[in-house]
Design an enzyme around this catalytic site. Structure first.
Site, PDB file in Angstrom:
ATOM      1  N   GLU A 531      36.163  39.019  42.222  1.00 18.18           N
ATOM      2  CA  GLU A 531      35.159  39.878  41.567  1.00 18.18           C
ATOM      3  C   GLU A 531      35.424  41.359  41.836  1.00 18.18           C
ATOM      4  OE1 GLU A 531      31.258  38.438  42.644  1.00 18.18           O
ATOM      5  OE2 GLU A 531      31.566  36.568  41.588  1.00 18.18           O
ATOM      6  N   GLU A 624      34.495  30.027  40.839  1.00 17.40           N
ATOM      7  CA  GLU A 624      33.269  30.075  41.643  1.00 17.40           C
ATOM      8  C   GLU A 624      32.124  29.646  40.748  1.00 17.40           C
ATOM      9  OE1 GLU A 624      33.148  33.439  44.302  1.00 17.40           O
ATOM     10  OE2 GLU A 624      30.960  33.458  44.172  1.00 17.40           O
TER      11      GLU A 624
HETATM   12  C1  GAL Z   1      29.517  35.667  44.287  1.00 18.06           C
HETATM   13  C2  GAL Z   1      30.554  36.235  45.251  1.00 18.06           C
HETATM   14  C3  GAL Z   1      30.493  35.508  46.560  1.00 18.06           C
HETATM   15  C4  GAL Z   1      29.074  35.448  47.040  1.00 18.06           C
HETATM   16  C5  GAL Z   1      28.199  34.782  46.037  1.00 18.06           C
HETATM   17  C6  GAL Z   1      26.751  34.692  46.542  1.00 18.06           C
HETATM   18  O1  GAL Z   1      29.362  36.488  43.186  1.00 18.06           O
HETATM   19  O2  GAL Z   1      31.845  36.105  44.727  1.00 18.06           O
HETATM   20  O3  GAL Z   1      31.294  36.180  47.496  1.00 18.06           O
HETATM   21  O4  GAL Z   1      28.665  36.750  47.246  1.00 18.06           O
HETATM   22  O5  GAL Z   1      28.259  35.540  44.849  1.00 18.06           O
HETATM   23  O6  GAL Z   1      25.901  34.127  45.600  1.00 18.06           O
END
Ligand code: GAL
Length: 933
Positions: A531, A624
């Protein structure tokens, strides 16, 4: 002279290649030469990872440690000046847009010019390598001097995390807020250790190998600045040779400087991974100097290709012969049996002060392939490479590897040895809960064991390179790994995060990761970033990505590279340069609920189809997914009728107690429940699978409650107790395991007669629910739904039972009963024996039960722990993200019926370790385990 069995084996091993070549006379002479040099071989230590003339010695024990008080001004031996931090940004939502770096100018002397040359081996262009300036910063500073008295400093063993013992910092204005875990990780600290370097080491090359130090490490030996490495997640080496004084004590001093506001999660602090002293012949295999790839892989044969890079640190040009033998490793990772193949001796000549690369290959018949269970077996091999100078062995280097083929198909996903393996993965941060960042193999193994039980087959190392031992575990246990380098590039997420060093160090850090990990069969994909803000910067961002990908490919031309994108869309520049499209949350869509209309938050329609249409030749991966929220054992009413909904007060959240409902329907604003992600993946079978955010709860980033200490997004809580979600993933990821799981618990004295929905996770396709023997109906699983719901159950105490069916046949059942009052404690250790090595651990679960032994689901009794015998309490926990009791405490409240004690063995003593747990008004309990040599 005593010739031990292993020495004879070594002679045989050296001779074998020559005999193998049929040159028997030569083999005989070679054997004689080897026997003549046996005394030298026999006297070398075998304390570390490798043997023969190379020594790799663990120097984890007996360090002295000092950390400046947070209110004191530390010494000014700084790596670089930093921008001023204005305002608190620690609690930003994870998908906030990263911002421009602040330009800073050094206003005082900095040590950076002396540190940068440490990375030279990882800079490709010789013109860009750094030259060490004259001078020796710090030469007068007392902590560096050999005669400085450090006896008042704390005695510590490594791996060490200086922050984990706490205390937790409370409130909004805390020095360290929720984002970084409320623990005192920022600050400047020193580690000192005396190294005894015998006179016989004269002429050897001597290195300090640090697997990880958080952060901005700088190393002095005998008062001389040797070098260092800023990024806390990289493994690195400094060469001590020019500074060593053989024949006595040498004083090592390491300074670390952990900035505040530097991370979105808990970084830990200190030398938190293993540290080694490596001694070699001046002509030796380079640091991570081997690269093995396997080709034309089938069950009947495979070609093993090997590159070996050799350093000649001597003053003379030299001819060198390189012989590599390959052995099988058994399931425990030990070499077994005779060599199964030998790479023909490779000859080269290396100029003084230079390095060279040789390459060879061998075909192996009937190889045992590496692949992920349950359908495949993670078989491995070890290549033992020997360098011979004038036919004398001068260095031996071991490389573990696996033989497997990887294929990426844009219409279905990842194939390992020809079998489609859908990625059932989780993202994992580096901390080990109550043990903090200090790496412990047994604790990491426990994390993987519980994930495996759930059906997880892949780990994303979010968002940084892991401890090398973690990859050894994933290799041995057969997980696939997405190995990730960075959480940001040039743009920043926090004012003092890694963006400050990215321009100077990205190449060195990235090459270090790939060079270190490229022999690991687990690693199936490299990730250059998570990200990153450069998603928003069009071609400029893509150009940085392209540079990073080129670096990866130079180190490993065979694997694919991705980046995890929560913003870049198919028509933007970043995805076009990636091999694999890593999609964060965008597959399911982000904030599509009407309540986000008109807000300034990111909103994105589901993107899998759009990415597939734009990039029909690229694999798409849910890099993710989810970010679902829950607190183990907490159930809040009313229960949403949706299958996935962002949490807010009255809808999954209890802000008074900072807890989230475990009906497992609720997520962060930009996330989705597990069910919704399953549906989206099933509707898009071309997607390679998912990495759930996240496997185990972690320290820091306690969204949605900044005042807490740890996350709510884990499938497993911080103590290692399973949340209900564990069973939801298990039902979907292990479809052949007969299982059923009911939620919630059935102790609701205040809800008699009220609607109390009952949900069931099962690998069956149908189930019938009974309340006190009365059927509440049989329900069938509907396509794209992953749970069975009885949403109109009226609570009455007693017994809930579910009978699950598959294809009309009884498949599994689960029972939940209303319990009585807390009456006693019960304790169970996950192991009955641990090794007396001062590192091994047992994890003891303490349950608060009623008189019949049923866990009382809302019990929060305060428990006191004690230990007797050759073990100690390393930490205790209960998995409650709001619990700010320091982890080393011998006292803790149960959280929803459970508490955890982590026992660590004491070195040297065998015998019984007895652990007791007591609580006022309850019958106490005791559990015993063996500490064995
Ligand atoms: C994502 C991020 C992770 C963590 C997660 C929490 O966007 O890549 O590192 O922060 O959100 O919900």
């Amino acid at each position: 002279m005593k010739i031990c069995k292993s020495s004879l084996l070594r002679i045989y091993n050296y001779c074998y290649p020559f005999i193998f070549n049929g040159r028997k006379i030569f083999a005989f002479i070679a054997c004689l030469v080897l026997v003549a040099c046996l005394p030298a071989l026999a006297q070398t230590a075998t304390t570390g990872k490798e043997s023969v003339s190379r020594q790799c010695i663990s120097i984890n024990d007996n360090w002295r440690f000092y950390k400046y008080d947070s209110t004191a001004k530390p010494d000014d031996l700084i790596y670089d000046v930093r921008p001023e931090v204005n305002g608190q940004t620690d609690g930003e939502l994870a998908d906030a847009k990263p911002t421009e770096a602040v330009i800073i100018k050094a206003t005082q002397a900095v040590l950076k010019p002396w540190i940068l040359p440490t990375g030279n081996d990882f800079i490709k262009d010789p013109a860009k390598r750094y030259i060490r300036p004259e001078g020796n910063p710090g030469s007068n500073f007392s902590f560096l001097q050999n005669d400085f008295h450090d006896s008042s400093w704390e005695k510590v063993n490594l791996p060490h995390d200086w922050a984990i013992k706490g205390p937790f910092m409370k409130g909004d204005e805390a020095e360290v807020g929720g984002g970084m875990g409320r623990l005192p990780s920022p600050g400047v600290a020193w580690y000192r250790k005396k190294l005894d370097i015998p006179a016989s080491d004269t002429g050897k090359s001597i290195f300090l190998d640090v697997d990880g130090a958080m952060s901005y490490a700088m190393v002095w030996l005998n008062g001389k600045l040797v070098g260092g490495w800023p990024y806390g997640y990289s493994s690195w080496r400094v060469e001590l040779t020019p500074f060593v004084k053989p024949g006595g004590e040498n004083q090592l001093a390491i300074r670390l400087d952990n900035p505040p506001n530097s991370m979105r999660w808990y970084p830990g602090g200190g030398i938190y991974r293993n540290v080694w002293l490596t001694k070699t012949h001046p002509v030796h295999v380079s640091h991570w100097g081997t690269f093995i790839t396997t080709h034309d892989v089938s069950h009947t044969s495979a070609t093993i290709n090997m590159e070996v890079t050799i350093d000649n640190n001597s003053k003379d040009d030299t001819p060198i012969k390189v012989v590599t033998q390959i052995f099988a490793l058994n399931a425990n990772g030990n070499k077994s049996g005779d060599a199964v193949a030998t790479i023909e001796p490779l000859k080269t000549s290396i100029a003084a002060g230079k390095k060279t690369k040789v390459e060879g290959s061998v075909a192996l018949q009937n190889p045992k392939l590496w692949g992920p269970p349950p359908t495949q077996v993670p078989n491995r091999y070890i290549a033992v490479t020997t360098l011979l100078q004038n036919n004398q062995p001068i260095d031996q280097y071991e490389t573990r590897f696996g033989i497997r083929s990887l294929r990426f198909d844009p219409d279905s996903g990842v194939y390992v040895n020809g079998e489609l393996i859908k990625i059932k993965g989780v993202c994992q941060h580096h901390d080990l809960g109550a043990l903090g960042a200090a790496f412990n193999t047994r604790a990491a193994e426990r994390q993987l064991e519980i994930l495996k039980e759930m059906g997880c087959n892949a780990i994303r190392m979010s968002h940084n390179p892991p401890a090398p031992e973690l990859l050894e575990l994933t290799d041995r246990m057969g997980f696939l790994v997405m190995d990730e380098a960075f959480d940001m590039w040039v743009l920043k997420k926090n004012p003092l995060d890694f963006h400050l060093v990215f321009p100077d160090w990205h190449e060195q850090d990235l090459r270090a990761m790939v060079r270190r990990d490229r022999n690991s069969p687990s690693v199936f994909l490299w990730s250059i970033g998570n990200e990153v803000g450069e998603q928003y910067t069009g071609n400029n961002g893509a150009a940085i990505a392209k540079r990073l990908i080129d670096i990866v490919k130079e180190e490993d031309p065979h694997r694919f590279t991705t980046s995890a994108m929560n913003w870049a869309k198919p028509d933007m520049s970043l995805p076009a340069v990636l091999d694999v499209i890593g999609v964060n949350y965008q597959g399911e869509g982000i904030r599509q609920f009407p309540e986000f209309e008109g807000t300034n938050r990111i909103r994105t329609a589901p993107q899998y189809d759009a990415f597939h249409a734009k990039f029909p030749h690229k694999v798409i991966l849910g890099a993710e997914t989810a970010s679902a929220l829950s607190s183990r054992g907490i159930y809040l009413f009313p229960v949403s009728n949706e299958m996935s909904i962002p949490a807010k007060d009255g809808r999954g959240l209890d802000s008074k107690n900072r807890q989230v409902s475990s009906y497992e329907l609720y997520s962060v604003d930009f996330g989705s429940s597990a069910d919704k992600v399953f549906g989206s993946l099933d509707r898009h079978p071309f997607v390679a699978g998912e990495f759930v955010w996240n496997g185990w709860d972690y320290l820091g980033e306690p969204t949605p409650y900044y005042e807490s200490r740890s996350s709510y997004t884990g499938i497993i809580d911080l103590a290692g107790f399973k949340k209900d979600r564990f069973y939801l993933y298990q039902s979907h990821w292990r479809p052949d395991l007969p299982m059923a799981h009911i939620l919630p618990h059935w102790n609701w004295p205040d809800r008699i007669g009220e609607i109390t929905p009952v949900h069931v996770f099962t690998s069956g396709d149908e189930a019938e629910l009974f309340l006190n023997g009365k059927s509440l109906g049989r329900k069938k699983m509907i396509q794209y739904e992953y749970r069975l719901r009885w949403d109109d159950v009226k609570y009455e105490p007693g017994e809930l039972k579910v009978e699950a069916y598959r294809n009309g046949k009884k498949w599994a059942e689960d029972v939940v009963k209303t319990t009585g009052e807390p009456a006693r404690l019960e304790a169970k250790s996950n192991r009955n024996e641990i090794l007396s090595d001062g590192k091994d651990l047992a994890f003891i679960t303490v349950r608060v039960t009623d008189k019949n032994g049923l866990t009382v689901p809302r019990a929060n009794n305060r428990i006191k722990f004690d230990v007797d015998g050759p073990g100690e309490i390393a930490a205790t926990d209960n998995g409650d993200p709001t619990n700010l009791m320091p982890f080393p405490s011998y006292e803790r409240e149960a959280f929803n019926g459970l508490a955890l004690i982590i026992i660590r063995s004491k070195t040297g003593n065998s015998g019984l370790i007895t652990v007791t747990a007591k609580s006022p008004g309850l019958k106490g309990t005791q559990v015993a385990l063996k500490n064995k040599f």
